[in-house]
Design an enzyme around this catalytic site. Structure first.
Site, PDB file in Angstrom:
ATOM      1  N   ASP A 154       6.515   8.540  -0.016  1.00 47.83           N
ATOM      2  CA  ASP A 154       7.260   7.625   0.849  1.00 47.83           C
ATOM      3  C   ASP A 154       8.737   7.557   0.476  1.00 47.83           C
ATOM      4  O   ASP A 154       9.157   8.080  -0.558  1.00 47.83           O
ATOM      5  CB  ASP A 154       6.618   6.221   0.826  1.00 47.83           C
ATOM      6  CG  ASP A 154       6.194   5.772  -0.568  1.00 47.83           C
ATOM      7  OD1 ASP A 154       6.738   6.301  -1.554  1.00 47.83           O
ATOM      8  OD2 ASP A 154       5.328   4.894  -0.667  1.00 47.83           O
ATOM      9  N   ASN A 201      -1.525  -5.873  -2.487  1.00 51.62           N
ATOM     10  CA  ASN A 201      -2.321  -6.100  -1.270  1.00 51.62           C
ATOM     11  C   ASN A 201      -3.243  -4.921  -0.965  1.00 51.62           C
ATOM     12  O   ASN A 201      -3.806  -4.841   0.121  1.00 51.62           O
ATOM     13  CB  ASN A 201      -1.399  -6.392  -0.077  1.00 51.62           C
ATOM     14  CG  ASN A 201      -0.462  -5.227   0.243  1.00 51.62           C
ATOM     15  OD1 ASN A 201      -0.532  -4.185  -0.394  1.00 51.62           O
ATOM     16  ND2 ASN A 201       0.408  -5.424   1.224  1.00 51.62           N
ATOM     17  N   HIS A 219      -2.318  -1.737  -0.767  1.00 45.29           N
ATOM     18  CA  HIS A 219      -1.710  -0.602  -0.061  1.00 45.29           C
ATOM     19  C   HIS A 219      -1.654   0.645  -0.953  1.00 45.29           C
ATOM     20  O   HIS A 219      -1.618   0.555  -2.173  1.00 45.29           O
ATOM     21  CB  HIS A 219      -0.331  -0.957   0.522  1.00 45.29           C
ATOM     22  CG  HIS A 219       0.791  -1.069  -0.442  1.00 45.29           C
ATOM     23  ND1 HIS A 219       1.934  -1.790  -0.164  1.00 45.29           N
ATOM     24  CD2 HIS A 219       0.986  -0.561  -1.690  1.00 45.29           C
ATOM     25  CE1 HIS A 219       2.765  -1.707  -1.185  1.00 45.29           C
ATOM     26  NE2 HIS A 219       2.208  -0.979  -2.121  1.00 45.29           N
ATOM     27  N   GLU A 266       0.155  -0.308   4.715  1.00 42.49           N
ATOM     28  CA  GLU A 266      -0.102  -1.729   4.511  1.00 42.49           C
ATOM     29  C   GLU A 266      -1.420  -2.144   5.185  1.00 42.49           C
ATOM     30  O   GLU A 266      -1.904  -1.454   6.097  1.00 42.49           O
ATOM     31  CB  GLU A 266       1.055  -2.547   5.114  1.00 42.49           C
ATOM     32  CG  GLU A 266       2.434  -2.234   4.519  1.00 42.49           C
ATOM     33  CD  GLU A 266       2.650  -2.849   3.138  1.00 42.49           C
ATOM     34  OE1 GLU A 266       1.676  -3.036   2.382  1.00 42.49           O
ATOM     35  OE2 GLU A 266       3.818  -3.113   2.799  1.00 42.49           O
TER      36      GLU A 266
HETATM   37  P1  PGA Z   1       4.166  -0.493  -8.534  1.00 42.38           P
HETATM   38  O1  PGA Z   1       3.891  -0.222  -7.011  1.00 42.38           O
HETATM   39  O2  PGA Z   1       3.675   0.709  -9.259  1.00 42.38           O
HETATM   40  O3  PGA Z   1       5.659  -0.638  -8.641  1.00 42.38           O
HETATM   41  O4  PGA Z   1       3.418  -1.729  -8.883  1.00 42.38           O
HETATM   42  C1  PGA Z   1       2.682   0.382  -6.659  1.00 42.38           C
HETATM   43  C2  PGA Z   1       2.562   0.352  -5.167  1.00 42.38           C
HETATM   44  O5  PGA Z   1       3.100  -0.579  -4.549  1.00 42.38           O
HETATM   45  O6  PGA Z   1       1.917   1.241  -4.616  1.00 42.38           O
END
Ligand code: PGA
Length: 243
Positions: free
Chosen positions: A67, A136, A138, A143
């Protein structure tokens, strides 16, 4: 799905780096699906150490990333290109021409998505796709929703994601509100998936995604349908399992 239990973040990073290193050693021209965020940062540092010790050669490795924020150019220090370059590409002998991320400032986001999607389909999928998971549930920036979006698309980020990511920006308002994200099929097309997760804050997401029903309300739950997933999770991230 195999779950490898790690003691803490450092142990998770080391264990995940061993898996990634084994993939690169077994197939030096492998195609990696890469991820950004705090979860894989330590793993990248471990890979850099292995490279510096002469144990890893990235010269033939190819990669694409999950992404990128819409609106951020490569040289913005919050862009995911900047993250990748800072944590990995510039620190090892990776050929920058073999790395691809969505172009955050693409003139036509629809065309950018189509091209990214076509690139992934033509590749036949990554040999190894690295993932984190959001609070959440994702994966990438897919999402929670009432359906799984299959291909690369532009996502309106969930308020909780903007909140979580605001730790890297001056304020909530500075966080881009949209991102390009590989879709669920793009991710599931990988031959192997390696997911790293650490900390108590992710324990609920881990429990729901890997031990609950498969549902687009918890995007990571789709991974239960993939034939070759390894989750490296620390004890805190596993603390809700079975409760
Ligand atoms: P993080 O993000 O590793 O910064 O916690 C993971 C994600 O949101 O997929």
């Amino acid at each position: 799905m195999r779950i490898i239990r790690a003691k803490d973040y450092d142990d998770m990073s080391k264990k995940a780096a061993e898996i990634m290193a084994a993939q690169i050693n077994l197939k030096p021209d492998c195609l990696l699906g890469l991820a950004t965020g705090s979860s894989p940062e330590g793993m990248y540092a471990e890979l850099v150490k292995k490279y510096e010790a002469g144990m890893l050669d990235f010269s033939k490795v190819r990669s694409y990333n999950l992404d990128e924020y819409v609106g951020l150019p490569k040289d913005n220090d919050q862009s995911y290109f900047y993250f990748m370059n800072h944590h990995l590409f510039s620190k090892v002998n990776m050929n920058i021409e073999n790395t691809v991320l969505p172009n955050g400032i693409a003139e036509d986001p629809t065309v950018e998505c189509e091209q990214y999607n076509a690139m992934i389909e033509a590749s036949g999928g990554a040999d190894l796709q690295l993932l984190g998971i959001g609070h959440n549930g994702h994966i990438g920036f897919n999402e929670p929703d009432d359906h799984f979006t299959l291909g690369t698309h532009v996502v309106d980020l969930a308020p909780s994601t903007i909140e979580a990511n605001s730790r890297y920006f001056a304020s909530y308002d500075d966080v881009p509100k949209q991102a390009f994200s590989m879709g669920i099929k793009n991710i599931m097309d990988a031959k192997m998936i390696l997911l790293v997760v650490s900390g108590e804050g992710k324990a609920d997401a881990v429990n729901k995604a890997f031990f609950g029903p498969v549902t687009p309300e918890v995007p990571g739950s789709i991974l239960q349908l993939h034939k070759n997933v390894v989750v490296v999770a620390d004890e805190a991230a596993l603390s809700q399992v079975g409760k």
